[in-house]
Design a protein around this motif. Structure first.
Motif, PDB file in Angstrom:
ATOM      1  N   LEU A  44    -112.580  20.426  22.705  1.00 33.52           N
ATOM      2  CA  LEU A  44    -114.026  20.340  22.368  1.00 33.52           C
ATOM      3  C   LEU A  44    -114.462  19.015  23.041  1.00 33.52           C
ATOM      4  N   GLY A  45    -115.697  19.269  23.627  1.00 32.89           N
ATOM      5  CA  GLY A  45    -116.311  18.278  24.529  1.00 32.89           C
ATOM      6  C   GLY A  45    -117.055  17.301  23.620  1.00 32.89           C
ATOM      7  N   PHE A  46    -117.262  16.064  24.310  1.00 28.01           N
ATOM      8  CA  PHE A  46    -117.814  14.952  23.518  1.00 28.01           C
ATOM      9  C   PHE A  46    -119.315  15.530  22.927  1.00 28.01           C
ATOM     10  N   PHE A  47    -120.192  16.174  23.770  1.00 27.26           N
ATOM     11  CA  PHE A  47    -121.472  16.243  23.378  1.00 27.26           C
ATOM     12  C   PHE A  47    -121.550  17.335  22.271  1.00 27.26           C
ATOM     13  N   THR A  48    -120.691  18.319  22.437  1.00 33.62           N
ATOM     14  CA  THR A  48    -120.341  19.393  21.428  1.00 33.62           C
ATOM     15  C   THR A  48    -120.043  18.663  20.177  1.00 33.62           C
ATOM     16  N   LYS A  49    -119.199  17.779  20.099  1.00 32.44           N
ATOM     17  CA  LYS A  49    -118.599  16.833  19.122  1.00 32.44           C
ATOM     18  C   LYS A  49    -119.966  16.208  18.139  1.00 32.44           C
ATOM     19  N   LEU A  50    -120.706  15.721  18.984  1.00 31.26           N
ATOM     20  CA  LEU A  50    -121.795  14.853  18.717  1.00 31.26           C
ATOM     21  C   LEU A  50    -123.034  16.067  17.985  1.00 31.26           C
ATOM     22  N   LEU A  51    -123.241  17.031  18.501  1.00 32.43           N
ATOM     23  CA  LEU A  51    -124.062  18.134  17.951  1.00 32.43           C
ATOM     24  C   LEU A  51    -123.487  18.755  16.711  1.00 32.43           C
ATOM     25  N   ARG A  52    -122.272  18.690  16.610  1.00 29.23           N
ATOM     26  CA  ARG A  52    -121.519  19.202  15.247  1.00 29.23           C
ATOM     27  C   ARG A  52    -122.011  18.445  14.100  1.00 29.23           C
ATOM     28  N   PHE A  53    -122.535  17.337  14.344  1.00 24.89           N
ATOM     29  CA  PHE A  53    -122.897  16.544  13.011  1.00 24.89           C
ATOM     30  C   PHE A  53    -124.509  16.484  12.896  1.00 24.89           C
ATOM     31  N   THR A  54    -125.153  17.528  13.623  1.00 23.83           N
ATOM     32  CA  THR A  54    -126.613  17.607  13.412  1.00 23.83           C
ATOM     33  C   THR A  54    -126.888  19.047  12.822  1.00 23.83           C
ATOM     34  N   ASP A  55    -128.282  19.315  12.783  1.00 25.60           N
ATOM     35  CA  ASP A  55    -129.000  20.650  12.420  1.00 25.60           C
ATOM     36  C   ASP A  55    -128.484  21.392  13.747  1.00 25.60           C
ATOM     37  N   TYR A  56    -128.132  21.101  14.889  1.00 26.01           N
ATOM     38  CA  TYR A  56    -127.915  22.116  16.026  1.00 26.01           C
ATOM     39  C   TYR A  56    -126.490  22.511  15.863  1.00 26.01           C
ATOM     40  N   LYS A  57    -125.786  22.296  14.912  1.00 26.82           N
ATOM     41  CA  LYS A  57    -124.463  22.565  14.716  1.00 26.82           C
ATOM     42  C   LYS A  57    -124.338  24.379  15.234  1.00 26.82           C
ATOM     43  N   ARG A  58    -124.936  25.143  14.464  1.00 23.23           N
ATOM     44  CA  ARG A  58    -125.040  26.427  14.649  1.00 23.23           C
ATOM     45  C   ARG A  58    -125.155  26.991  16.155  1.00 23.23           C
ATOM     46  N   MET A  59    -125.816  26.022  17.100  1.00 19.26           N
ATOM     47  CA  MET A  59    -126.104  26.508  18.438  1.00 19.26           C
ATOM     48  C   MET A  59    -124.942  26.164  19.226  1.00 19.26           C
ATOM     49  N   THR A  60    -124.050  25.125  18.902  1.00 21.28           N
ATOM     50  CA  THR A  60    -123.052  24.745  19.943  1.00 21.28           C
ATOM     51  C   THR A  60    -121.811  25.810  20.148  1.00 21.28           C
ATOM     52  N   PRO A  61    -121.359  25.557  21.172  1.00 17.36           N
ATOM     53  CA  PRO A  61    -120.296  26.548  21.782  1.00 17.36           C
ATOM     54  C   PRO A  61    -119.158  26.264  21.109  1.00 17.36           C
ATOM     55  N   PHE A  62    -118.229  27.223  20.991  1.00 17.89           N
ATOM     56  CA  PHE A  62    -116.920  27.329  20.229  1.00 17.89           C
ATOM     57  C   PHE A  62    -115.805  28.027  21.098  1.00 17.89           C
ATOM     58  N   ASP A  63    -114.685  27.440  21.016  1.00 20.95           N
ATOM     59  CA  ASP A  63    -113.530  28.127  21.759  1.00 20.95           C
ATOM     60  C   ASP A  63    -112.296  28.143  20.785  1.00 20.95           C
ATOM     61  N   VAL A  64    -112.132  28.903  19.759  1.00 20.74           N
ATOM     62  CA  VAL A  64    -111.011  29.046  18.859  1.00 20.74           C
ATOM     63  C   VAL A  64    -109.893  29.649  19.265  1.00 20.74           C
ATOM     64  N   ARG A  65    -108.670  28.985  19.281  1.00 18.74           N
ATOM     65  CA  ARG A  65    -107.401  29.913  19.663  1.00 18.74           C
ATOM     66  C   ARG A  65    -106.601  30.146  18.500  1.00 18.74           C
ATOM     67  N   LEU A  66    -106.064  31.215  18.630  1.00 21.19           N
ATOM     68  CA  LEU A  66    -105.176  31.596  17.366  1.00 21.19           C
ATOM     69  C   LEU A  66    -103.955  31.779  17.832  1.00 21.19           C
ATOM     70  N   THR A  67    -102.848  31.053  17.466  1.00 19.18           N
ATOM     71  CA  THR A  67    -101.458  31.081  17.930  1.00 19.18           C
ATOM     72  C   THR A  67    -100.534  31.183  16.690  1.00 19.18           C
ATOM     73  N   THR A  68     -99.388  31.690  17.060  1.00 21.79           N
ATOM     74  CA  THR A  68     -98.414  31.640  16.112  1.00 21.79           C
ATOM     75  C   THR A  68     -97.887  30.197  15.665  1.00 21.79           C
ATOM     76  N   PRO A  69     -97.195  29.911  14.672  1.00 22.66           N
ATOM     77  CA  PRO A  69     -96.890  28.511  14.237  1.00 22.66           C
ATOM     78  C   PRO A  69     -95.861  27.762  15.353  1.00 22.66           C
ATOM     79  N   GLU A  70     -95.380  28.711  16.142  1.00 25.31           N
ATOM     80  CA  GLU A  70     -94.347  28.252  17.314  1.00 25.31           C
ATOM     81  C   GLU A  70     -95.426  27.872  18.636  1.00 25.31           C
ATOM     82  N   GLY A  71     -96.595  28.286  18.488  1.00 25.66           N
ATOM     83  CA  GLY A  71     -97.491  28.267  19.542  1.00 25.66           C
ATOM     84  C   GLY A  71     -97.680  29.303  20.596  1.00 25.66           C
TER      85      GLY A  71
END
Length: 195
Positions: A44-71
């Motif tokens: 998660l980039g610095f500016f994305t982190k900052l925007l996540r605490f504003t009203d622009y949260k819904r517009m921010t990019p995301f990259d969620v990775r699903l892994t097993t508990p072993e990685g």
């Protein structure tokens, strides 16, 4: 496709955090309570982190990775910056695109077209405006249901963390790639519509 995705029921539990920018979830087997998948947003980039605490949260990019508990990688859900409507990419464990979600504008309750890698519509993900319930529909046939689970008074009032139950119909074949998209959709619903 990872064998874990052949299950028909999953409990998706969002992590509780007072000031959290990243979206983190655990996916559990509802019968045993065991964690079967971790969902993390590691880069998660610095500016994305900052925007996540504003009203622009819904517009921010995301990259969620699903892994097993072993990685071991299982699935990836990502989106760039979104202005009017979201288009979310779903990738398998080899980072090959398996499909997309395209948000429909002006839908009551929320609606996504679930698309193949080539852009062909596979099914629709449709929410109800009267409740927190989403259905995967192929024509009139229901493939799966996502519903919000009550997390308790303290958690509901003081955090934005949610729990979801995903139930896939037993007649959806175990090796159907639509299962990847159904599991990925729970994260998409939370991050695009409910944040």
């Amino acid at each position: 496709m990872h064998p874990l995705l052949q299950n028909n029921q999953f409990l998706v539990r969002e992590h509780v955090g007072l000031f959290k920018a990243a979206s983190n979830f655990d996916i559990l087997d509802p019968r045993t309570g065991a964690t079967v998948l971790h969902c993390r947003e590691p880069e998660l980039g610095f500016f994305t982190k900052l925007l996540r605490f504003t009203d622009y949260k819904r517009m921010t990019p995301f990259d969620v990775r699903l892994t097993t508990p072993e990685g071991q990688p299982v699935l990836r859900v990502k989106r760039g910056v979104s202005l009017l409507r979201s288009t979310v990419d779903v990738l398998d464990e080899r980072d090959q695109v398996v499909g997309h979600f395209r948000q429909r504008l002006l839908s009551i309750g929320g609606k996504f077209d679930v698309l193949s890698p080539s852009g062909q519509e596979l099914c629709t993900l449709q929410g109800k405006w009267t409740s927190w319930e989403f259905r995967f529909l192929r024509g009139e046939r229901e493939l799966a249901l996502v519903s919000k689970q009550w997390a308790g008074l303290g958690k509901e009032l003081f955090t934005s963390a949610d729990n979801y139950m995903l139930s896939i119909q037993p007649d959806v074949p175990a090796n159907d790639p639509t299962r990847l998209l159904i599991v990925a959709a729970v994260l998409c619903i939370d991050m695009v519509l409910k944040e």
